[in-house]
Design an enzyme around this catalytic site. Structure first.
Site, PDB file in Angstrom:
ATOM      1  N   GLU A  27       4.477  -3.349 -13.358  1.00  9.57           N
ATOM      2  CA  GLU A  27       5.800  -3.548 -13.701  1.00  9.57           C
ATOM      3  C   GLU A  27       6.641  -2.526 -14.207  1.00  9.57           C
ATOM      4  O   GLU A  27       7.424  -2.924 -14.830  1.00  9.57           O
ATOM      5  CB  GLU A  27       5.595  -4.910 -14.615  1.00  9.57           C
ATOM      6  CG  GLU A  27       4.967  -6.078 -13.903  1.00  9.57           C
ATOM      7  CD  GLU A  27       5.293  -7.329 -14.676  1.00  9.57           C
ATOM      8  OE1 GLU A  27       6.283  -7.559 -15.124  1.00  9.57           O
ATOM      9  OE2 GLU A  27       4.333  -8.131 -14.558  1.00  9.57           O
ATOM     10  N   PRO A  47       0.691  -1.205  -0.014  1.00 14.68           N
ATOM     11  CA  PRO A  47       0.005   0.044  -0.265  1.00 14.68           C
ATOM     12  C   PRO A  47       0.824   1.011   0.159  1.00 14.68           C
ATOM     13  O   PRO A  47       0.507   2.367  -0.616  1.00 14.68           O
ATOM     14  CB  PRO A  47      -1.029  -0.071   1.225  1.00 14.68           C
ATOM     15  CG  PRO A  47      -0.923  -1.680   1.520  1.00 14.68           C
ATOM     16  CD  PRO A  47       0.413  -2.192   1.212  1.00 14.68           C
TER      17      PRO A  47
END
Length: 372
Positions: free
Chosen positions: A356, A123
């Site tokens: 990514e 988070p």
């Protein structure tokens, strides 16, 4: 392209067109993942083609893996993303870091169609991966995991997960572990309401006193960050291939529509403005595909592919997004509805300049290489 590579690409294309395409739009609406089709892909030998035959893979190379990912994404981005995360990131990390016994335990099920997850993002830490806070405390012969992970593909449906957790300070204090679905002390919370990739599971995962045996450590303590960086190089290459597929699917749809749609007494494909957009899409995707191919060859030869994979992922993701956007434009008002796939391709592609490695981070990676 060799005859064997052409045959593999044909097999993947036929599977995608005959098995994935018919239900892709409905899966996008419902969010349901086709687990049966995923196992069917495994039965056709389309999962893990670059992994060793002794573990159930195809014993081929990264270029062959790219051919498969692209064909999947050409009709269903969610399916391709699931494969890239499971047999790309997860099985790839395991193959890099496992000892023989660990590899034989965890990799073959993934190549038979079980799902793997790869948990790095948290988070409070995305691009700044080294700032992760999830901890693995040594307790006797095992470890206790506490913390949270966020935006984890297959995070609520995995059988095996590779988890990066802190065992010390700094980058050298990050280690990699295997979490199995049956482990207690782990709660997965599926994330709903995503813009795209809707039939690929995404979840937040919370660990509270999750106890695992010491044999779940991959490599040695402190090696997790370097393992993750190496895994991301292959992951970025795989996403680049997926992007080429999404962009090509959008281009395919635009070409078909340009032939069929008539305006002012002729097909819109005869108008220069439409033809230029189609040409721009084709050029961008061809260039992206070449960058993906170059990265694959470097990976297969054992050379440093970090810069090439970053270039491939960056360029291909942005080229795919442009192709999808142009496809919507060419479809006109229909492109803004779910009657045709262009909007689904765009929504799926929008993730890929973020996941990514964001475009901003990748430009930094490439700039460091340029200035080195």
């Amino acid at each position: 392209m060799s005859e064997a590579q052409a045959a593999l690409m044909g097999l993947a294309r036929d599977f995608a067109q005959s098995r994935l395409a018919p239900g892709a739009a409905e899966r996008d609406r419902s969010g349901a993942f086709p687990a049966d089709l995923y196992k069917e892909a495994a039965e056709h030998g389309l999962l893990g083609v670059n992994l060793p035959e002794r573990l159930g893979g195809g014993g081929l190379g990264m270029l062959e893996a790219a051919l498969v990912f692209e064909q999947f994404a050409r009709v269903d981005g969610s399916f391709s993303l699931t494969a890239a995360a499971s047999v790309g990131l997860t099985a790839g990390h395991l193959h890099r870091a496992c000892d023989d016994a660990q590899a034989e335990r965890w990799i073959p099920p993934l190549l038979r169609g079980e799902l793997g997850a790869w948990a790095l993002t948290e988070p409070g830490s995305g691009s700044d991966a080294a700032a992760l806070r999830c901890r693995a405390e040594r307790r006797g012969d095992g470890y206790t995991i506490d913390g949270a992970k966020m935006f984890i593909t297959q995070g609520s449906v995995f059988s095996v997960m590779v988890l990066m957790a802190r065992t010390g300070e700094g980058k050298g204090g990050i280690s990699a572990f295997v979490i199995e679905a049956s482990d207690a002390g782990r709660e997965s919370r599926p994330i709903h309401g995503k813009l795209g990739m809707r039939s690929s599971d995404t979840a937040e995962i919370v660990f509270q006193g999750c106890e695992i045996p010491g044999g779940r450590l991959l490599g040695a303590e402190g090696e997790g960050f370097s393992q993750a960086v190496a895994t991301l190089v292959e992951g970025r290459f795989g996403v680049g291939a997926l992007c080429c597929g999404l962009g090509q699917g959008a281009l395919d749809a635009a070409l078909a529509y340009a032939h069929e749609r008539e305006a002012f007494g002729r097909s819109i494909g005869e108008f220069g403005g439409i033809r230029e957009q189609l040409a721009d899409s084709a050029i961008g995707l061809a260039a992206g595909r070449e960058l993906v191919t170059r990265a694959a060859r470097l990976l297969d030869s054992g050379e440093d592919a970090a810069d090439s994979a970053a270039r491939a992922k960056l360029f291909a993701s942005e080229a795919a997004l442009r192709s999808c956007d142009q496809s919507i434009q060419i479809h006109g008002g229909y492109g803004y509805t779910d009657e045709i796939p262009a909007h689904r391709f765009w929504r799926d592609a929008r993730l890929l300049t973020i996941g990514e490695g964001t475009s901003e981070i990748l430009r930094g990676v490439i700039a460091r290489s340029v200035f080195a």
